[in-house]
Motif scaffolding. Structure first.
Motif, short mmCIF file in Angstrom:
data_model
loop_
_atom_site.label_atom_id
_atom_site.label_comp_id
_atom_site.label_asym_id
_atom_site.label_seq_id
_atom_site.Cartn_x
_atom_site.Cartn_y
_atom_site.Cartn_z
N PHE A 173 0.78 -1.04 0.00
CA PHE A 173 0.08 0.44 -0.10
C PHE A 173 1.34 1.05 -0.13
CE2 PHE A 173 -2.18 3.08 2.56
CZ PHE A 173 -2.93 3.46 1.90
N TYR A 174 1.71 1.73 0.96
CA TYR A 174 2.71 2.01 0.88
C TYR A 174 3.98 2.38 -0.30
CZ TYR A 174 1.31 3.36 5.68
OH TYR A 174 0.63 3.88 6.54
N THR A 175 4.24 1.68 -0.55
CA THR A 175 5.07 1.51 -1.99
C THR A 175 4.14 2.27 -3.07
OG1 THR A 175 6.50 0.08 -1.44
CG2 THR A 175 6.28 0.67 -3.68
N LEU A 176 3.04 0.87 -3.73
CA LEU A 176 1.71 2.03 -4.56
C LEU A 176 1.48 3.83 -4.70
CD1 LEU A 176 0.58 1.08 -7.25
CD2 LEU A 176 -2.29 0.59 -5.62
N GLN A 177 1.13 4.27 -3.07
CA GLN A 177 1.29 5.50 -2.45
C GLN A 177 2.37 5.78 -3.12
OE1 GLN A 177 0.33 6.95 1.27
NE2 GLN A 177 -1.17 6.65 0.78
N THR A 178 4.21 5.82 -2.49
CA THR A 178 4.81 6.61 -3.40
C THR A 178 4.73 6.66 -4.60
OG1 THR A 178 5.24 5.99 -0.24
CG2 THR A 178 7.56 6.43 -2.68
N GLN A 179 4.75 5.66 -5.01
CA GLN A 179 4.45 5.81 -6.53
C GLN A 179 3.96 6.96 -7.84
OE1 GLN A 179 5.34 2.18 -9.14
NE2 GLN A 179 3.53 2.19 -9.83
N ASP A 180 2.54 6.50 -6.95
CA ASP A 180 2.42 7.61 -7.53
C ASP A 180 1.85 9.03 -7.59
OD1 ASP A 180 0.30 5.14 -8.77
OD2 ASP A 180 -1.24 5.50 -6.76
N LYS A 181 2.39 9.27 -6.36
CA LYS A 181 3.06 10.26 -5.92
C LYS A 181 4.13 11.17 -7.08
CE LYS A 181 0.48 10.86 -1.12
NZ LYS A 181 1.59 11.28 -0.17
N LEU A 182 4.71 9.71 -6.90
CA LEU A 182 6.55 10.16 -7.58
C LEU A 182 6.01 10.24 -9.02
CD1 LEU A 182 9.58 10.39 -6.59
CD2 LEU A 182 9.74 8.18 -7.66
N LEU A 183 5.34 9.32 -9.55
CA LEU A 183 5.15 9.66 -10.70
C LEU A 183 4.07 10.18 -11.58
CD1 LEU A 183 5.99 6.09 -12.11
CD2 LEU A 183 7.17 8.39 -11.74
N ALA A 184 3.64 11.75 -10.54
CA ALA A 184 2.11 11.79 -11.07
C ALA A 184 2.71 12.89 -11.89
CB ALA A 184 1.39 13.25 -9.70
N LYS A 185 1.73 13.40 -12.84
CA LYS A 185 2.37 14.25 -13.95
C LYS A 185 2.42 16.21 -13.16
CE LYS A 185 2.19 11.47 -17.95
NZ LYS A 185 3.47 10.96 -17.92
N GLU A 186 1.70 16.27 -11.95
CA GLU A 186 1.81 17.23 -11.40
C GLU A 186 2.47 17.61 -10.36
OE1 GLU A 186 0.36 19.77 -13.21
OE2 GLU A 186 -0.37 18.63 -14.36
N GLN A 187 3.57 17.96 -10.57
CA GLN A 187 4.41 18.44 -9.13
C GLN A 187 4.36 19.04 -8.32
OE1 GLN A 187 6.26 15.22 -7.98
NE2 GLN A 187 5.75 14.63 -9.48
#
Length: 262
Positions: A100-114
């Protein structure tokens, strides 16, 4: 034992890749870095907690159910359904929480809007056996060869979008201090954004065993003020390195010449 102790203490140094508080992670230099470092440190803390519980239960069982004399044998239990259910369920819970925390981090890291909007785009070409960096906004490029390590320039405190391309085999674009690594795959357009917030020169490399001259696929990342970055773009323009280079100009030719000379 002394060697292990020295190794362990060296990992607790105040600076360098063995920082104790980061569990061996090198110091980061991007706005996105805390996302990875928090996940890394949190995972280690979870591992240590689980390890402490497991080892504690093991030593408790050793002491509580040990043989106390040569005649008395502790009661042997062949089946214990509650324990077996616990042994099955608990690992799945641990994996689920980490996932869960890995997926949450991945989504934030690869988000198009930083948090900081992207102001630069660099198309990175991984080729046999070096790197080409295309600065899309300035319309200039820099290419390396087997014998010459290329330099990648980035403006500090500005978000850069990396577009990853390969004309030949799979490579992997990795800057350790960015806490970010992504494969460069022929026919696939991978991308990510990063915002370097510390000036300096940082090493980069290919993290995929891509072939004969894999060890030559190194590059240096220069994080500099905007004025120095603009000056570098002007130097590349003055050299005539304008437009876009999505092939392997110079690198494959050198590799072929070496092959023919052997």
């Amino acid at each position: 034992m002394l060697g292990l102790a020295v190794t362990g203490l060296s990992g607790c140094a105040a600076a360098g890749p063995g920082q104790g508080r980061l569990f061996g992670l090198p110091p980061g230099n991007t706005e996105q870095g805390p996302l990875i470092s928090n996940l890394w440190v949190g995972s280690w803390i979870a591992c240590l907690v689980v390890g402490a519980i497991v080892w504690g239960l093991m030593f408790w069982a050793f002491a509580r159910y040990r043989r106390r004399n040569n005649r008395e044998v502790p009661r042997q239990t062949r089946y214990n359904l509650p324990m077996e259910i616990m042994y099955t369920v608990v690992p799945f819970l641990i994996i689920g929480v980490l996932f869960f925390y890995t997926l949450q981090t991945q989504d934030k890291l690869l988000a198009k809007e930083q948090p900081t909007p992207s102001s630069n785009t660099v198309t990175v070409v991984g080729q046999k056996w070096s790197w080409t960096f295309n600065y899309s906004d300035a319309q200039v490029w820099e290419a390396g060869t087997i014998e010459r390590t290329p330099d990648l320039y980035l403006p500090v405190n500005e978000t850069t979008t990396f577009q990853l391309r390969s004309p030949d085999v799979i490579h992997s674009f990795w800057v350790p201090s960015f806490y970010m690594k992504m494969d460069v795959i022929p026919g696939r357009n991978n991308s990510f954004q990063v915002t370097p917030n510390k000036e300096g020169v940082f090493s980069g490399k290919c993290a995929e065993l891509c072939g004969t001259y894999h060890s030559a696929m190194l590059f240096n990342v220069h994080v500099v003020p905007r004025a120095e970055y603009d000056q570098k773009m002007a130097e590349l323009r003055d050299r005539g390195q304008t437009g876009e280079n999505l092939g392997s100009q110079g690198a494959n030719e050198l590799a072929q010449a070496k092959k023919e000379g052997e």
